[in-house]
Design a protein around this motif. Structure first.
Motif, PDB file in Angstrom:
ATOM      1  N   LEU A 141       2.086   1.800  -0.955  1.00  0.00           N
ATOM      2  CA  LEU A 141       3.090   1.068  -1.748  1.00  0.00           C
ATOM      3  C   LEU A 141       2.456   0.092  -2.740  1.00  0.00           C
ATOM      4  O   LEU A 141       2.827   0.086  -3.921  1.00  0.00           O
ATOM      5  CB  LEU A 141       4.070   0.347  -0.825  1.00  0.00           C
ATOM      6  CG  LEU A 141       5.232   1.181  -0.280  1.00  0.00           C
ATOM      7  CD1 LEU A 141       6.151   0.321   0.572  1.00  0.00           C
ATOM      8  CD2 LEU A 141       6.012   1.819  -1.422  1.00  0.00           C
ATOM      9  N   THR A 168       2.775   0.485  -7.015  1.00  0.00           N
ATOM     10  CA  THR A 168       3.712  -0.418  -7.697  1.00  0.00           C
ATOM     11  C   THR A 168       3.704  -0.294  -9.225  1.00  0.00           C
ATOM     12  O   THR A 168       4.767  -0.427  -9.839  1.00  0.00           O
ATOM     13  CB  THR A 168       3.451  -1.879  -7.298  1.00  0.00           C
ATOM     14  OG1 THR A 168       2.045  -2.168  -7.408  1.00  0.00           O
ATOM     15  CG2 THR A 168       3.921  -2.146  -5.882  1.00  0.00           C
ATOM     16  N   ILE A 208       2.031   4.735   9.095  1.00  0.00           N
ATOM     17  CA  ILE A 208       3.004   3.757   8.585  1.00  0.00           C
ATOM     18  C   ILE A 208       2.294   2.553   7.989  1.00  0.00           C
ATOM     19  O   ILE A 208       2.650   2.068   6.906  1.00  0.00           O
ATOM     20  CB  ILE A 208       3.969   3.331   9.703  1.00  0.00           C
ATOM     21  CG1 ILE A 208       4.792   4.536  10.181  1.00  0.00           C
ATOM     22  CG2 ILE A 208       4.893   2.211   9.213  1.00  0.00           C
ATOM     23  CD1 ILE A 208       5.747   4.217  11.309  1.00  0.00           C
ATOM     24  N   ARG A 209       1.279   2.082   8.702  1.00  0.00           N
ATOM     25  CA  ARG A 209       0.540   0.921   8.196  1.00  0.00           C
ATOM     26  C   ARG A 209      -0.195   1.259   6.905  1.00  0.00           C
ATOM     27  O   ARG A 209      -0.272   0.442   5.987  1.00  0.00           O
ATOM     28  CB  ARG A 209      -0.445   0.442   9.258  1.00  0.00           C
ATOM     29  CG  ARG A 209      -1.127  -0.871   8.896  1.00  0.00           C
ATOM     30  CD  ARG A 209      -2.023  -1.348  10.016  1.00  0.00           C
ATOM     31  NE  ARG A 209      -2.762  -2.539   9.635  1.00  0.00           N
ATOM     32  CZ  ARG A 209      -3.689  -3.120  10.392  1.00  0.00           C
ATOM     33  NH1 ARG A 209      -3.966  -2.609  11.587  1.00  0.00           N
ATOM     34  NH2 ARG A 209      -4.333  -4.193   9.967  1.00  0.00           N
ATOM     35  N   PHE A 254       0.788   3.434   4.703  1.00  0.00           N
ATOM     36  CA  PHE A 254       1.799   3.527   3.641  1.00  0.00           C
ATOM     37  C   PHE A 254       2.211   2.143   3.149  1.00  0.00           C
ATOM     38  O   PHE A 254       2.330   1.919   1.931  1.00  0.00           O
ATOM     39  CB  PHE A 254       3.022   4.280   4.171  1.00  0.00           C
ATOM     40  CG  PHE A 254       4.130   4.409   3.170  1.00  0.00           C
ATOM     41  CD1 PHE A 254       4.058   5.355   2.156  1.00  0.00           C
ATOM     42  CD2 PHE A 254       5.246   3.582   3.225  1.00  0.00           C
ATOM     43  CE1 PHE A 254       5.072   5.471   1.223  1.00  0.00           C
ATOM     44  CE2 PHE A 254       6.258   3.689   2.299  1.00  0.00           C
ATOM     45  CZ  PHE A 254       6.174   4.640   1.293  1.00  0.00           C
ATOM     46  N   ILE A 255       2.404   1.208   4.078  1.00  0.00           N
ATOM     47  CA  ILE A 255       2.884  -0.127   3.701  1.00  0.00           C
ATOM     48  C   ILE A 255       1.785  -0.941   3.026  1.00  0.00           C
ATOM     49  O   ILE A 255       2.019  -1.638   2.024  1.00  0.00           O
ATOM     50  CB  ILE A 255       3.419  -0.870   4.947  1.00  0.00           C
ATOM     51  CG1 ILE A 255       4.664  -0.164   5.481  1.00  0.00           C
ATOM     52  CG2 ILE A 255       3.743  -2.322   4.611  1.00  0.00           C
ATOM     53  CD1 ILE A 255       5.193  -0.752   6.773  1.00  0.00           C
ATOM     54  N   ASN A 256       0.557  -0.860   3.551  1.00  0.00           N
ATOM     55  CA  ASN A 256      -0.524  -1.727   3.076  1.00  0.00           C
ATOM     56  C   ASN A 256      -1.377  -1.130   1.966  1.00  0.00           C
ATOM     57  O   ASN A 256      -2.095  -1.856   1.280  1.00  0.00           O
ATOM     58  CB  ASN A 256      -1.437  -2.120   4.241  1.00  0.00           C
ATOM     59  CG  ASN A 256      -0.727  -2.993   5.266  1.00  0.00           C
ATOM     60  OD1 ASN A 256       0.233  -3.678   4.946  1.00  0.00           O
ATOM     61  ND2 ASN A 256      -1.187  -2.950   6.501  1.00  0.00           N
TER      62      ASN A 256
END
Length: 302
Positions: free
Chosen positions: A211, A215, A203-204, A206-208
């Motif tokens: 994504l 962009t 999860i970390r 994917f977020i950091n």
């Protein structure tokens, strides 16, 4: 003398390039620029095909903005559709791309399966979904009935009609999925390896990592989604006819009715230019705000 020969060669190459480019340029000027300028002229006239255009100045725009309630209704419907479909398609496209980016056996087959619906004929897809969303014997409500659930009216319900078309639009999410997949495969694996060393979980990561690095691709798909969303027409034309109670009377569909049913081509031309300005404004807003959320690796994020 050598410099002169080089100049002559570069000039010949430039002329050759312009000659190859000229058919496309002529086609652009004749088949696109000409009709665009003529439609701008027609927007200041009354024109019904049978009689020559009559100059009326800004009357079409005045009627549109002050006397035509369906103009605002169609504009609202279109903005609603764009505002809902673009985020939903973006989220679903990224989710599918992440799933299709896994290294598992047979993944290429699954990528093909998810992509194929996006290349099917729009009319065929509309007819298929008209059956799927039928409140009486459609696939979804029949499935829900097996569990004792009464499904919504979908296209026949004013509250559900636009969300139904947004749901249908997910059928073609495979097109954006492929673009997101290309973006994912362009992310350096060294970033994930470094994050693993630092103890970051999926999860970390994917977020950091995923994504932010994705962009620019998200930016491209959002712009293309907004442009296509403002042109939504076929679904309403085939499936709903603008109903119920004009809840799916989108701007492009209303423009079509004014031009080819009511034969008010001057008024329809004015609507087309209003649509162009609104689309341009929304696109400019996206571009202006992109510096706040679009990350370009190795760039200054402008």
């Amino acid at each position: 003398m050598r410099w002169t020969r080089n100049m002559k060669m570069s000039t010949r190459e430039a002329i050759t390039g312009y000659l190859f480019f000229s058919p496309g340029l002529i086609g652009l000027l004749v088949f696109m620029a000409g009709p665009i300028l003529y439609s701008f002229y027609l927007s200041f006239t009354t024109y019904n095909i049978y009689e020559p255009p009559q100059w009326v100045g800004f009357k079409n725009y005045e009627i549109m903005l002050t006397e035509d309630p369906l103009f605002y209704k169609s504009l609202y419907n279109t903005l609603y559709y764009v505002g809902l479909s673009v985020p939903v398609n973006t989220a679903m496209g990224i989710l599918l791309a992440v799933l299709m980016n896994q290294k598992v056996r047979g993944i290429r087959l699954f990528r093909t399966i998810y992509f194929l619906p996006s290349i099917l004929s729009g009319v065929a897809v509309a007819l298929l979904w008209q059956w799927i969303l039928d409140p009486n014997f459609g696939l979804i409500n029949t499935f829900l009935a097996n569990f004792g659930i009464s499904g919504p009216g979908w296209l026949l319900d004013e509250a559900w009609s636009k969300p139904s078309l947004v749901l249908m639009n997910l059928w073609a999410v495979g097109g954006s999925m492929i673009i997101y997949l290309a973006g994912l495969q362009g992310i350096p694996q060294s970033l994930y390896e470094a994050a693993t060393v630092d103890g970051a979980g999926p999860i970390r990561k994917f977020i950091n990592i995923t994504l932010p690095m994705l962009t620019p691709t998200i930016f491209f798909n959002v712009v293309m989604g907004v442009l296509s969303g403002f042109q939504v027409f076929l679904q309403a034309f085939i499936m709903t006819g603008g109903g119920p109670n004009n809840s799916t009377m989108f701007f492009a569909f209303y423009l079509y009715n004014k031009a080819f049913k009511d034969l008010q081509l001057g008024y329809a031309s004015a609507m087309a230019w209003i649509l162009l300005l609104i689309t341009l404004l929304c696109t400019l807003i996206i571009f202006k705000t992109s510096s706040r959320w679009v990350y370009y690796e190795g760039g200054d994020n402008r």
